[in-house]
Design an enzyme around this catalytic site. Sequence first.
Site, PDB file in Angstrom:
ATOM      1  N   ASN A 212      48.962  52.170  48.170  1.00 33.53           N
ATOM      2  CA  ASN A 212      49.632  52.190  49.474  1.00 33.53           C
ATOM      3  C   ASN A 212      51.160  52.273  49.442  1.00 33.53           C
ATOM      4  O   ASN A 212      51.762  52.671  50.440  1.00 33.53           O
ATOM      5  CB  ASN A 212      49.240  50.942  50.274  1.00 33.53           C
ATOM      6  CG  ASN A 212      47.752  50.871  50.530  1.00 33.53           C
ATOM      7  OD1 ASN A 212      47.169  51.789  51.089  1.00 33.53           O
ATOM      8  ND2 ASN A 212      47.120  49.791  50.106  1.00 33.53           N
ATOM      9  N   TYR A 213      51.787  51.886  48.342  1.00 30.90           N
ATOM     10  CA  TYR A 213      53.248  51.816  48.328  1.00 30.90           C
ATOM     11  C   TYR A 213      53.915  52.677  47.266  1.00 30.90           C
ATOM     12  O   TYR A 213      55.129  52.880  47.313  1.00 30.90           O
ATOM     13  CB  TYR A 213      53.702  50.356  48.150  1.00 30.90           C
ATOM     14  CG  TYR A 213      53.405  49.499  49.346  1.00 30.90           C
ATOM     15  CD1 TYR A 213      54.224  49.540  50.477  1.00 30.90           C
ATOM     16  CD2 TYR A 213      52.306  48.651  49.378  1.00 30.90           C
ATOM     17  CE1 TYR A 213      53.960  48.763  51.588  1.00 30.90           C
ATOM     18  CE2 TYR A 213      52.023  47.871  50.492  1.00 30.90           C
ATOM     19  CZ  TYR A 213      52.854  47.940  51.588  1.00 30.90           C
ATOM     20  OH  TYR A 213      52.576  47.173  52.708  1.00 30.90           O
TER      21      TYR A 213
END
Length: 709
Positions: A666-667
């Site tokens: 996600n990052y």
Amino acid sequence: MGTVKDPKGDKKAKKVTKLKKLSDGDSAAAGDFVKSSRPVKEEPQDDDFAEEKKLKRKRVKEEPLEGTSQSNDSPPSKKTKKKRPHSEEGDKKPEKKKLKRTDKTVKKEEEEHPVAKKPKKTKAEIAEAKLLKIKQKEEEEQSRWRWWEEEKYEDGVKWKFLEHNGPYFPPEYQPLPDDVHFYYNGKEVKLSPAAEEVAVFFAQMLDHEYTTKKVFRDNFFKDWREEMTHEERLLIKDLGKCDFGELHAMHKAKVEARKNMTKEEKQALKEANQKIVDEYGYCLLDHHRERIGNFKIEPPGLFRGRGEHPKQGMLKKRIQPEDVIINCSKESRIPEPPAGHRWKEVRHDNSVTWLASWTENIQGAIKYIMLNANSKLKGEKDWEKYEVARKLKSCVDDIRNQYMKDLHSREMEKRQRAVALYFIDKLALRAGNEKEEGETADTVGCCSLRIEHITLHKQLDDKEFVVEFDFLGKDSIRYYNKVPVIKKVFKNLKLFMENKETGDELFDRLNTGRLNKHLSSLMPGLTAKVFRTYNASITLQQQLRELTNKSDNEAEKLLSYNRANRAVAVLCNHQRAPPKTFEQSMANLQAKIDARKDQLSAAKEELKEAKKEAKSKGEADAKLQALVERKQAAVARCKEQLLKMEVQATDREENKQIALGTSKLNYLDPRISVAWCKNMEVPVEKIYNKTQRDKFAWAIDMTEADFEF
């Protein structure tokens, strides 16, 4: 005079041939130096070499047959022990005792436990299988929708055609069998179907600590009573007098039965599940078949929440088609609701990416059915997210200079915004969203911090101007950190805390909306979350440069990658509780390491003996030289496997309380990892599994080795 056949010799020859056939199907286990060094092609040999070959065959015979539980390390039984003969060289040292299995024993085992042996694949068959795998991979790549190479739709349009079969609803509740009863105050009570179903939910969780918590029990009992009939409510007034024992035992029996399913039963269940996936798990998006992510409506049950959630134990009610909004294109076939039901609404909104939605009853949150992570819609969103974060790189210095100036502003709102941005930038704190009191667990982000969540220390542990944070972040995960800050930030915090109580807001002139509005004025699309993505990705790139060396072996490179990923996870506070099986798992791994060390010692000893024999026979003996080379290869292979295991143990220990998956998915811009793999000559399969490779297919396809975030 003619030669006389020795009947014993014939039997021996037959036995060796038979046992050799039994062992031919077995693959060489890791560290099995004897089997891995056995030559494939048999050639004429001298007496010494023939004797060694015979001893090798004996070692092969000692290994357990496929399908038995005996391990390689199991001690041989006393009945089958036999002394190994001394070598013809006159070596007086006694040889190790070896396990010998008679012809009758093998025959009896074959009759009682017939083992279906897979025929050993030829080199041609192995090569053919590899080619088939490569061909399948190429076909999969050719059939993949390469949406990233197509022109994007105009702003706001997500799709032009969408067709699907709607969500899959869980089966209706089946009443308890006649021999399973619920008791209240020692007396059998027949519950109504609605109350009985909720009672089963509680019974299924009796082994869990949740059912011992007062908040959980109180919430459950309150919601349970609402599902009861009037007569049941008059009778059942005390949860402590309820006996769910038989319901719990039934649940445990079902769990055990699932574990003990036969191969045929498992296959039947798998096929039934696949039919559901085939019917509900795919949609047509712009006439391309795409996988749906969560196509199943969540079944009813008891809400658990994260951490000490105030609503734990409440009843998650069954979702009906009348609660569901369907989204599809006008030209498509509208999905049929279950018999006797209708949809709440049917929409044709191509500005959103969801296929169906409904509102759950616990927190009033809207739930969505979305496409799978490897779909075009998800991939486009990811790509856009990382591109915005990359743009921040070009103006982050200006933004930092601006909030440093605002620390001295006369306007209190600007000062508070500047301090909040400082924390979001330097500590990767989430911005935090406003919510009504009591609606969810007491979780906060940067903008919603209260006075009670920070403590100021002018001097702490030989450091000046330290801020001590202690609060519950997303998913009720505790954030605890002691951070030295610049003097101006420290002074501003002291000012913000003046004349306030512990429950008062630290940033009383600021909220997430105002902060993001300010950020978007500095750069289009910029939000507090973009800072988190930017800092995570840039940290990974910097750490990979510092930690990895091209000269390292693959296991060491992967350890360095995980350490870089771990630095990001620590920055983003991606914690987890150590797995319950962690200690046992580490003990098992350590046992394997110890066994591998023993095997390495044995392999070194065999190499030493082989060298000694080759030296005594002279370098002209090609077969003995080949044997030495095989023993050397076995030692090298064992060393490599041992190093890999030791690196794995280090990695597991360092990761036991850190969740690496969240940041990786996600990052972290996947292009950083793909470029690193290409530069370090590490297969991307070692970083991303099949599902993750499908999710990041766009990044894997377009990224070159010189990519810079």
